[in-house]
Design an enzyme around this catalytic site. Structure first.
Site, PDB file in Angstrom:
ATOM      1  N   HIS A 119       0.813  -1.224   0.000  1.00 50.99           N
ATOM      2  CA  HIS A 119       0.000   0.000   0.000  1.00 50.99           C
ATOM      3  C   HIS A 119       0.842   1.269   0.000  1.00 50.99           C
ATOM      4  O   HIS A 119       0.337   2.337   0.333  1.00 50.99           O
ATOM      5  CB  HIS A 119      -0.946  -0.003   1.215  1.00 50.99           C
ATOM      6  CG  HIS A 119      -2.043  -1.009   1.108  1.00 50.99           C
ATOM      7  ND1 HIS A 119      -2.599  -1.639   2.194  1.00 50.99           N
ATOM      8  CD2 HIS A 119      -2.693  -1.504   0.027  1.00 50.99           C
ATOM      9  CE1 HIS A 119      -3.550  -2.474   1.785  1.00 50.99           C
ATOM     10  NE2 HIS A 119      -3.615  -2.424   0.478  1.00 50.99           N
ATOM     11  N   CYS A 127       3.260  13.950  -6.428  1.00 50.28           N
ATOM     12  CA  CYS A 127       2.499  15.058  -7.006  1.00 50.28           C
ATOM     13  C   CYS A 127       1.385  14.487  -7.878  1.00 50.28           C
ATOM     14  O   CYS A 127       1.633  13.680  -8.769  1.00 50.28           O
ATOM     15  CB  CYS A 127       3.410  15.966  -7.828  1.00 50.28           C
ATOM     16  SG  CYS A 127       2.471  17.238  -8.707  1.00 50.28           S
TER      17      CYS A 127
END
Ligand code: NAD
Length: 252
Positions: A119, A127
């Site tokens: 994860h 970004c």
């Protein structure tokens, strides 16, 4: 000696390719609460803040919560005996890799090198506009929400939010390790988070032996019938390591 511990120790000593699959439960003894169950994060916090659409629409609100929940509380967490035992097993070449659902970097801090972060990790920022990655240093988190120094896009912690896919490379690596495993240690996971939850199921289908460590039965306990060692991960793994040492000492 407890028969389940003896069986688990023998299984690990005989395994040719042991993989560990870890969830939030392994980090509880380091002071990081799990998401589900009593005392879990979802009893106090609205999970909506971790939906990608909500985050993009309310970045400042979500970021304040994320900073408090992850960056401030993870800062003081240290690896516990469970993380250290897995690092030790890798060093002794008895554990080939760890597939972790955790984002807290504690396996690596304990010394484990072969870690797949299913994860992602809280240590990195991504970004949303130009996809650049940055280390989540203090200076990014002083003014919330943080923005990309290159394109001014919104920065997001580089862990998977609800509604985001798992990167293909991570899925492939995890599948490859799972298919090679002839034994898997499942530690501190409810088995409720899809698609990560399928990893132990896949190991089972490929004929891997399963050992589970948890304070209470999980979905896996019921469906895959692993060898179940009940208790906090740190205590159980320490005891298991002692039993393994006893077996080896008797042999020599
Ligand atoms: P979960 O929160 O759904 O379940 C935690 C499991 O750990 C439960 O089965 C519980 O019985 C068990 N547990 C609790 N204390 C334990 C202990 N001391 N020893 C052993 N087991 C213990 O966790 P999950 O299934 O991993 O899924 C939640 C998702 O949330 C994960 O994918 C992870 O990304 C994320 N998460 C990460 C962290 C972290 O990085 N430390 C913390 C919370 C949640």
């Amino acid at each position: 000696m407890d028969n389940a511990f003896l069986q688990a120790a023998q299984l690990i000593l005989q395994a040719k390719y042991l993989v560990a699959f870890t969830g939030a439960g392994i980090s509880v003894e380091s002071g990081i609460p799990p998401f589900r169950g009593p005392g879990g994060l979802w009893t106090k916090v609205d999970p909506r803040h971790f939906e990608i659409d909500y985050f993009e629409q309310h970045p400042e609100q979500s970021w304040h919560l994320i900073k408090q929940l992850f960056y401030e509380s993870f800062k003081n967490a240290r690896p516990n005996p469970a993380h250290l035992a897995l690092a030790d097993l890798e060093k002794k070449q008895r554990l080939q890799s760890i597939i972790t659902q955790n984002i807290d970097y504690l396996h690596q801090q304990a010394g484990s090198q072969q870690v797949i972060e299913y994860h992602g990790s809280y240590r990195s920022l991504r970004c949303l506009k130009c996809n650049s990655h940055f280390t989540a240093s203090e200076h990014f988190l002083n003014t919330l929400p943080p923005h990309c120094p290159q394109c001014k896009g919104l920065l997001k912690p580089d862990f998977v939010f609800f509604g985001e896919p798992i990167p293909g490379s991570v899925i492939n690596q995890s599948m490859s390790e799972t298919m090679k495993a002839d034994a898997m240690l499942i530690i501190g996971s409810t088995g409720e988070v899809f698609p990560a939850s399928q990893i132990p199921e896949m190991a089972y289908q490929y004929g891997s032996k399963l050992i589970e460590i948890n304070i209470e039965p999980s979905n896996y306990t019921r469906t895959l019938k692993p060898l179940f060692l009940k208790g906090p991960a740190g205590q159980v793994l320490q005891q298991l390591m002692n039993v393994m040492s006893d077996i080896e000492n008797k042999k020599s």
